[in-house]
Design a protein around this motif. Sequence first.
Motif, PDB file in Angstrom:
ATOM      1  N   GLU A 458       0.827  -1.206   0.000  1.00 61.16           N
ATOM      2  CA  GLU A 458       0.000   0.000   0.000  1.00 61.16           C
ATOM      3  C   GLU A 458       0.861   1.255   0.000  1.00 61.16           C
ATOM      4  O   GLU A 458       0.579   2.229  -0.717  1.00 61.16           O
ATOM      5  N   ALA A 459       1.913   1.226   0.802  1.00 63.17           N
ATOM      6  CA  ALA A 459       2.811   2.381   0.861  1.00 63.17           C
ATOM      7  C   ALA A 459       3.569   2.559  -0.452  1.00 63.17           C
ATOM      8  O   ALA A 459       3.815   3.687  -0.899  1.00 63.17           O
ATOM      9  N   GLN A 460       3.927   1.459  -1.088  1.00 65.87           N
ATOM     10  CA  GLN A 460       4.624   1.546  -2.378  1.00 65.87           C
ATOM     11  C   GLN A 460       3.770   2.262  -3.411  1.00 65.87           C
ATOM     12  O   GLN A 460       4.241   3.142  -4.140  1.00 65.87           O
ATOM     13  N   GLN A 461       2.489   1.891  -3.456  1.00 67.21           N
ATOM     14  CA  GLN A 461       1.593   2.512  -4.421  1.00 67.21           C
ATOM     15  C   GLN A 461       1.439   4.000  -4.148  1.00 67.21           C
ATOM     16  O   GLN A 461       1.448   4.821  -5.071  1.00 67.21           O
ATOM     17  N   GLU A 462       1.323   4.356  -2.879  1.00 69.68           N
ATOM     18  CA  GLU A 462       1.168   5.757  -2.521  1.00 69.68           C
ATOM     19  C   GLU A 462       2.429   6.558  -2.866  1.00 69.68           C
ATOM     20  O   GLU A 462       2.354   7.688  -3.369  1.00 69.68           O
ATOM     21  N   VAL A 463       3.595   5.958  -2.611  1.00 63.38           N
ATOM     22  CA  VAL A 463       4.859   6.656  -2.886  1.00 63.38           C
ATOM     23  C   VAL A 463       5.081   6.828  -4.389  1.00 63.38           C
ATOM     24  O   VAL A 463       5.463   7.914  -4.846  1.00 63.38           O
ATOM     25  N   THR A 464       4.860   5.773  -5.168  1.00 64.77           N
ATOM     26  CA  THR A 464       5.069   5.900  -6.614  1.00 64.77           C
ATOM     27  C   THR A 464       4.117   6.915  -7.227  1.00 64.77           C
ATOM     28  O   THR A 464       4.492   7.681  -8.121  1.00 64.77           O
ATOM     29  N   HIS A 465       2.874   6.936  -6.732  1.00 67.10           N
ATOM     30  CA  HIS A 465       1.922   7.919  -7.235  1.00 67.10           C
ATOM     31  C   HIS A 465       2.367   9.336  -6.856  1.00 67.10           C
ATOM     32  O   HIS A 465       2.364  10.244  -7.699  1.00 67.10           O
ATOM     33  N   GLY A 466       2.751   9.519  -5.607  1.00 71.81           N
ATOM     34  CA  GLY A 466       3.204  10.838  -5.173  1.00 71.81           C
ATOM     35  C   GLY A 466       4.472  11.277  -5.880  1.00 71.81           C
ATOM     36  O   GLY A 466       4.647  12.468  -6.202  1.00 71.81           O
ATOM     37  N   PHE A 467       5.358  10.316  -6.148  1.00 71.88           N
ATOM     38  CA  PHE A 467       6.608  10.620  -6.842  1.00 71.88           C
ATOM     39  C   PHE A 467       6.330  11.106  -8.267  1.00 71.88           C
ATOM     40  O   PHE A 467       6.881  12.124  -8.719  1.00 71.88           O
ATOM     41  N   SER A 468       5.484  10.371  -8.980  1.00 76.06           N
ATOM     42  CA  SER A 468       5.176  10.767 -10.365  1.00 76.06           C
ATOM     43  C   SER A 468       4.422  12.094 -10.407  1.00 76.06           C
ATOM     44  O   SER A 468       4.649  12.918 -11.298  1.00 76.06           O
ATOM     45  N   MET A 469       3.535  12.328  -9.429  1.00 71.31           N
ATOM     46  CA  MET A 469       2.822  13.603  -9.380  1.00 71.31           C
ATOM     47  C   MET A 469       3.778  14.767  -9.119  1.00 71.31           C
ATOM     48  O   MET A 469       3.565  15.881  -9.609  1.00 71.31           O
ATOM     49  N   ALA A 470       4.842  14.526  -8.358  1.00 64.46           N
ATOM     50  CA  ALA A 470       5.821  15.579  -8.085  1.00 64.46           C
ATOM     51  C   ALA A 470       6.598  15.967  -9.333  1.00 64.46           C
ATOM     52  O   ALA A 470       7.149  17.066  -9.418  1.00 64.46           O
TER      53      ALA A 470
END
Length: 504
Positions: A458-470
């Motif tokens: 779950e944390a991986q998905q949140e981090v990758t999404h936040g990373f790409s949004m940044a």
Amino acid sequence: MRPADEKTFVSNEEHKSRIGLVLVAVAATLLFASLGQTIVTTAMPTMVAELGGVDHITWIITAFLLASTIGAPISGKLGDLFGRKIVIQGGILVFVLGAAICGFAQSMEMLIAGRAVQGLGGGGLIVVSMAVVADVLPPRERGKAQGLLGAVFGVSTVIGPLIGGFLVEALSWHWIFFVNFPVGLLAFVVLGFALETPVRESRAKLDFAGAGLLATVLSVAVLGSNLGGTVLPWDSPAFLGLVALGVAAGAGFVIAERRAEEPILPLGLFRNNTFLVVNAVGFMVGVAMFGTITFIPLYLQVVQGVSPAVSGLFLTPMMAGLIASSTAAGQIMGRTGRYKIMPTLSTGLLAAAMLSLSTLSEGSPLWLVAVSMVCVGLGLGPVFSIGVAAIQNAVPRHMLGVGTASANMFRLIGGSIGTAAFGALFGSGLATNLGGALPDDASLSSISAATLAALPPEAQQEVTHGFSMALHPIFWTAAGVAVIACLVSLALRELPLEQGPAKA
């Protein structure tokens, strides 16, 4: 064939052969210098492991970039004053000296010093090599040659890391510098035969004050953009002092150039439409290009989970597009004598490519990344080849070196400032998007594929999404900069391209 006609034919053939030899030597020298920028990238982790100083690793690149930015305009002016031959041969010697310092380095400080010496020679080699083209070819033919030289840049960007990686694995990292010795010697000798030594009628008066002040201004621009907001807080006394130094040096430079008999960068060039427009576009294109090169591999490794080697290969489509469009633009310029529309179209395509990159997410297919990178390269190529040839066509012969150097100088400054600005924008986006997504013992500055793999799904998905949004604001900004470059290019006044030599 009559004797007179036969003599003329032989003379023309000899002239063409000499020009061919000059262009081959120039292309080889340019490849030699540009490889110095890229060959170290794959060897940097090994260097740090042996020499230590991981906190100074970025200076292996920054020192070269800074010295290149300073060396370019100074070498360009020296070429105008004393001829390209002695300056380009001197640049080879300086470059090889820097390579020797790096190759024998026993500390990170010595390695960085050697990279600075290398950059000083390399920056001069690049611009003087391009200026040689204007010495031997008429304006109509320069676009083709500059397109080929642009292709050399693209090739060096791709093969440099590959050669560096091979040498590190097969021999040691020292050999990425030692390999310069035989190549430099060969280039030195060939250029000695290929280029002529001009005879000056009067003694040249060097603009030492202007050179020193320009070097200070360029140093402040590169250092400020790299250190500001990271090593030096924006409101720190040290950063504000650096800005004050830059402003004072800039004012002093203007005063010195107005008084100098042979100014290092004549202020009158800034009233030249082609010089002003092409360099403004080049600055903005540098922002977009270096930002892309910096953040696309990061996106691929962290968000898409590809290896560092594979992420580097995704720069190959960009370089393929750059080589193709740079060469094609030069051919069109040579055949038609027209060039104004090409930078406008290419920067428009660059803006579209940046908008495409701004849509990337954790679910984006890799083929979309590759196609977008091809379009980035197609947008960059004509600006490189057409820009230099247009400036060379618009300035007097005695300013060819300075004019050519300006194109490289403004692009490098744009790349340095753009990379720093995008880094700050990215850091801000990460802080906003990943505020509570990481464990307490994890840092935003240390996010990597390895740290990501250690997180729960779950944390991986949140981090990758936040990373790409940044990353999205970076490419939105780059698209906006490319649009501005497109609009600025409309102000370019197209000058006729003659078949004869450059104007005196």
